[in-house]
Structures are given as C-alpha cells and as structure tokens.
Design an enzyme around this catalytic site. Structure first.
Site, PDB file in Angstrom:
ATOM      1  CG  ASN A   1      51.660 -33.565  -6.609  1.00  0.00           C
ATOM      2  OD1 ASN A   1      51.321 -34.620  -6.069  1.00  0.00           O
ATOM      3  ND2 ASN A   1      50.903 -32.491  -6.628  1.00  0.00           N
ATOM      4  CB  VAL A   2      56.962 -36.763  -9.836  1.00  0.00           C
ATOM      5  CG1 VAL A   2      57.303 -37.614  -8.620  1.00  0.00           C
ATOM      6  CG2 VAL A   2      55.853 -37.417 -10.660  1.00  0.00           C
ATOM      7  CG  ASP A   3      52.833 -31.971 -11.089  1.00  0.00           C
ATOM      8  OD1 ASP A   3      53.169 -30.845 -10.667  1.00  0.00           O
ATOM      9  OD2 ASP A   3      51.847 -32.601 -10.636  1.00  0.00           O
TER      10      ASP A   3
ATOM     11  CB  CYS B   1      79.434 -43.669 -15.551  1.00  0.00           C
ATOM     12  SG  CYS B   1      77.678 -43.914 -15.231  1.00  0.00           S
TER      13      CYS B   1
ATOM     14  CE1 TYR C   1      57.407 -42.847 -12.776  1.00  0.00           C
ATOM     15  CE2 TYR C   1      58.277 -45.010 -13.363  1.00  0.00           C
ATOM     16  CZ  TYR C   1      57.639 -44.180 -12.463  1.00  0.00           C
ATOM     17  OH  TYR C   1      57.215 -44.665 -11.255  1.00  0.00           O
TER      18      TYR C   1
ATOM     19  N   GLY D   1      45.151 -31.599  -1.165  1.00  0.00           N
ATOM     20  CA  GLY D   1      45.111 -32.676  -2.148  1.00  0.00           C
ATOM     21  C   GLY D   1      45.910 -33.906  -1.807  1.00  0.00           C
ATOM     22  CB  THR D   2      48.085 -35.188   0.446  1.00  0.00           C
ATOM     23  OG1 THR D   2      48.712 -36.438   0.771  1.00  0.00           O
ATOM     24  CG2 THR D   2      48.018 -34.328   1.695  1.00  0.00           C
TER      25      THR D   2
ATOM     26  CB  ALA E   1      43.600 -27.700  -5.514  1.00  0.00           C
TER      27      ALA E   1
ATOM     28  CG  HIS F   1      56.925 -38.914  -3.096  1.00  0.00           C
ATOM     29  ND1 HIS F   1      55.585 -39.095  -2.889  1.00  0.00           N
ATOM     30  CD2 HIS F   1      57.515 -39.161  -1.883  1.00  0.00           C
ATOM     31  CE1 HIS F   1      55.353 -39.442  -1.628  1.00  0.00           C
ATOM     32  NE2 HIS F   1      56.508 -39.478  -1.002  1.00  0.00           N
TER      33      HIS F   1
HETATM   34  N1  APR Z   1      41.564 -30.874  -5.086  1.00  0.00           N
HETATM   35  C1  APR Z   1      42.030 -31.217  -3.849  1.00  0.00           C
HETATM   36  N2  APR Z   1      42.091 -32.490  -3.415  1.00  0.00           N
HETATM   37  C2  APR Z   1      41.679 -33.455  -4.246  1.00  0.00           C
HETATM   38  C3  APR Z   1      41.180 -33.188  -5.542  1.00  0.00           C
HETATM   39  C4  APR Z   1      41.128 -31.828  -5.955  1.00  0.00           C
HETATM   40  N3  APR Z   1      40.699 -31.479  -7.163  1.00  0.00           N
HETATM   41  N4  APR Z   1      40.864 -34.370  -6.126  1.00  0.00           N
HETATM   42  C5  APR Z   1      41.167 -35.336  -5.245  1.00  0.00           C
HETATM   43  N5  APR Z   1      41.652 -34.796  -4.101  1.00  0.00           N
HETATM   44  C6  APR Z   1      42.142 -35.472  -2.906  1.00  0.00           C
HETATM   45  C7  APR Z   1      41.527 -36.816  -2.631  1.00  0.00           C
HETATM   46  O1  APR Z   1      40.322 -36.667  -1.857  1.00  0.00           O
HETATM   47  C8  APR Z   1      42.629 -37.525  -1.849  1.00  0.00           C
HETATM   48  O2  APR Z   1      42.529 -37.255  -0.455  1.00  0.00           O
HETATM   49  O3  APR Z   1      43.517 -35.738  -3.137  1.00  0.00           O
HETATM   50  C9  APR Z   1      43.922 -36.873  -2.372  1.00  0.00           C
HETATM   51  C10 APR Z   1      44.769 -37.754  -3.269  1.00  0.00           C
HETATM   52  O4  APR Z   1      45.253 -38.829  -2.501  1.00  0.00           O
HETATM   53  P1  APR Z   1      46.339 -39.849  -3.082  1.00  0.00           P
HETATM   54  O5  APR Z   1      45.894 -40.319  -4.446  1.00  0.00           O
HETATM   55  O6  APR Z   1      46.602 -40.850  -2.029  1.00  0.00           O
HETATM   56  O7  APR Z   1      47.607 -38.913  -3.359  1.00  0.00           O
HETATM   57  P2  APR Z   1      48.793 -38.497  -2.386  1.00  0.00           P
HETATM   58  O8  APR Z   1      48.307 -38.244  -1.007  1.00  0.00           O
HETATM   59  O9  APR Z   1      49.529 -37.417  -3.109  1.00  0.00           O
HETATM   60  O10 APR Z   1      49.664 -39.806  -2.398  1.00  0.00           O
HETATM   61  C11 APR Z   1      50.987 -39.745  -1.923  1.00  0.00           C
HETATM   62  O11 APR Z   1      51.477 -41.862  -2.988  1.00  0.00           O
HETATM   63  O12 APR Z   1      50.898 -42.736  -5.072  1.00  0.00           O
HETATM   64  C12 APR Z   1      51.965 -42.351  -4.241  1.00  0.00           C
HETATM   65  O13 APR Z   1      54.054 -41.357  -4.656  1.00  0.00           O
HETATM   66  C13 APR Z   1      52.676 -41.225  -4.902  1.00  0.00           C
HETATM   67  O14 APR Z   1      53.105 -38.970  -4.215  1.00  0.00           O
HETATM   68  C14 APR Z   1      52.141 -40.001  -4.186  1.00  0.00           C
HETATM   69  C15 APR Z   1      51.921 -40.539  -2.785  1.00  0.00           C
END
Ligand code: APR
Length: 247
Positions: A110-112, A158, A71, A195-196, A239, A127
C-alpha cells in the site's frame, strides 16, 4: 463472512507462539478505512481515464499534469481517513512482541501511511509512498506539502518536475525496499498475509518465499486468494474484524 472459533483458535495459537512476525499487506488492509482500490477510485472526474493513463511512465510522459492531479487528489483524500482496527491490532501486537525481544515487521504494497499512523514501523513500502513526492530528475524527496501542491511543483535543486513517489506499472520496485522485505521474510518465524490478492509480481513472491522456507502463514482475507493454497490457516474475515480477534 466470519471465521469459526476453531479457525480463530488455530490462527491465534500460531501467532502466540511466534516471536518475529512479518506482515505482508495489500489493498484490503486499508479498505475499511475508506481507501478505494485503484480501479474503484476511477470514478467522477477520473472515470474516463485508464490505469495506463494514470499509472505508467508513458502516461506521465504524455500528460504529467493529469497524472499529478490524480495522485494529488488521492494524497489529499488520504488525509481525511484514519487507521482501522486491523492497523491498530498490528501495532499493539508489535508492542507486545517487542517486550520479549521480537517484533512485527510490516512489508506493505500500500502507498498509504495508515500502518505508520497506527504506530507500526514499516520495513518496506514495496510500491512506494503517496505522502511525499520525489524529483523526476535528481531523485531528491519533496515534502508532504509539495504532494498537495497544484500546479505540479519543480525541484528547488535541479528544476526538474516532482513526481509521485509510487511504483508505476512497468517500473522496477525500489531495490532497497525489496532487499529489506526479503530480509524480513527470511528472519521471521511467522508470516501474516492480509488483504492481498497475491497476484501482482514480484511482491507476490514473498509469501511463496516464506512457504518455501517452511515458515507458517496465517492469511486474513474475506475471500480465497492466490495465497490461500500455501497458507497454514486462512481466516475468512476482514482486516478490521479478524485481526483484533487473532492477535
Ligand atoms: N480485509 C481484508 N481483505 C480484504 C478486504 C478487507 N476489508 N477487502 C478486500 N480484501 C481482499 C480482497 O479479497 C482481495 O484479495 O483484498 C485483496 C485486494 O486485492 P487487490 O485489489 O489485487 O490488491 P493488492 O493485492 O494489494 O494489489 C497489489 O496491485 O493495484 C496494484 O500497486 C497496486 O499495490 C497494489 C498491487
């Protein structure tokens, strides 16, 4: 892949009509800033390690120095990247909505800190937050400098070890962050999901909650995801490319 003009127009119209927008973002939001996903980051020195070694309470109990180093490296790398055009478009959208008494309320997995650095106010870091650690004993937050320190620092109060303030696999989400996220979802009149993959629970329940309440959803993702079926409009783009076009 890029979206056709009809899709862009439908997404833009929903966004233009909304006053309070909840954005639910995931790893794809930061991909174009150069932040690798968790698995993609397991390269070089880290290639021999698994998510179970690096991102679980059991991994931490077994080898806290290893977990801290992983990390610490990610926090160090985060300092070298910048928000992308998608982060900036959401911050601009917030300013634009604030002028009419609304806003853009961001719930991120996202943790950023790229949303914050672009100028957005974050409602909830579901997260956790990579930029500052917390004490594994008393819970007190450390500083950004602590997060970059090697060897692993101890709590000045502590004496217990500091740990990354992120949610590991098998851990509960922070209750206050979850409650704030639910409130933002319930209060919004539009949700943008960006983006998820929408498969990691309980976070993935938030778009379902919005859809259940009848709140329209605009999804931005180059690929279909688990959210696509409940989205009113799926914008097939990244995005950084799509958000500036629809906001
Ligand atoms: N713009 C938008 N979406 C995108 C891009 C982009 N440039 N590149 C990839 N993606 C999409 C992918 O198609 C996918 O659907 O982003 C998604 C990423 O999916 P994951 O990797 O599963 O990420 P996330 O949904 O944030 O995962 C949730 O899982 O790994 C753990 O704790 C971690 O917060 C994370 C959680």
């Amino acid at each position: 892949m890029s979206a056709d003009s009809d899709t862009i127009a439908r997404a833009s119209a929903l966004i233009a009509d909304a006053r309070d927008i909840c954005v639910f973002s995931g790893a794809g939001m930061s991909a174009e800033s150069g932040i690798p996903t968790f698995r993609d980051a397991l390269t070089g020195l880290w290639a021999e390690h698994s998510p179970e070694d690096l991102a679980t309470p059991e991994g931490w109990a077994r080898d806290p120095d290893l977990v801290w180093g992983w990390y610490r490296d990610r926090a160090d790398r985060l300092r070298t990247v910048t928000p992308n055009a998608g982060h900036r478009a959401l911050a601009d959208l917030h300013r634009n909505r604030a002028a009419v008494g609304g806003g853009v309320h961001i719930v991120t997995q996202n943790v950023d800190d790229l949303h914050e650095r672009a100028g957005s106010t974050i409602v909830s870091h579901l997260h956790g937050d990579l930029t500052t650690p917390r004490c594994s004993g008393c819970g007190r937050r450390g500083s950004p400098t602590d997060m970059l320190t090697e060897p692993r620092p101890s709590c000045p109060l502590c004496g217990a070890s500091l740990r990354p303030d992120v949610v590991w696999f098998g851990e509960m989400l922070p209750g206050d962050q979850w409650a704030d996220a639910e409130r933002a979802v319930d209060a919004c009149d539009l949700m943008i999901v960006v983006g998820t993959s929408g498969v990691v629970h309980p976070a993935a329940m938030l778009p379902e909650r919005a859809a259940h309440a009848g709140t329209p959803i605009v999804e931005v993702n180059p690929d279909p995801s688990a959210v696509t079926a409940i989205a009113d409009v799926h914008v097939p783009g990244t995005a950084a490319a799509a958000l500036p076009r629809i906001t």
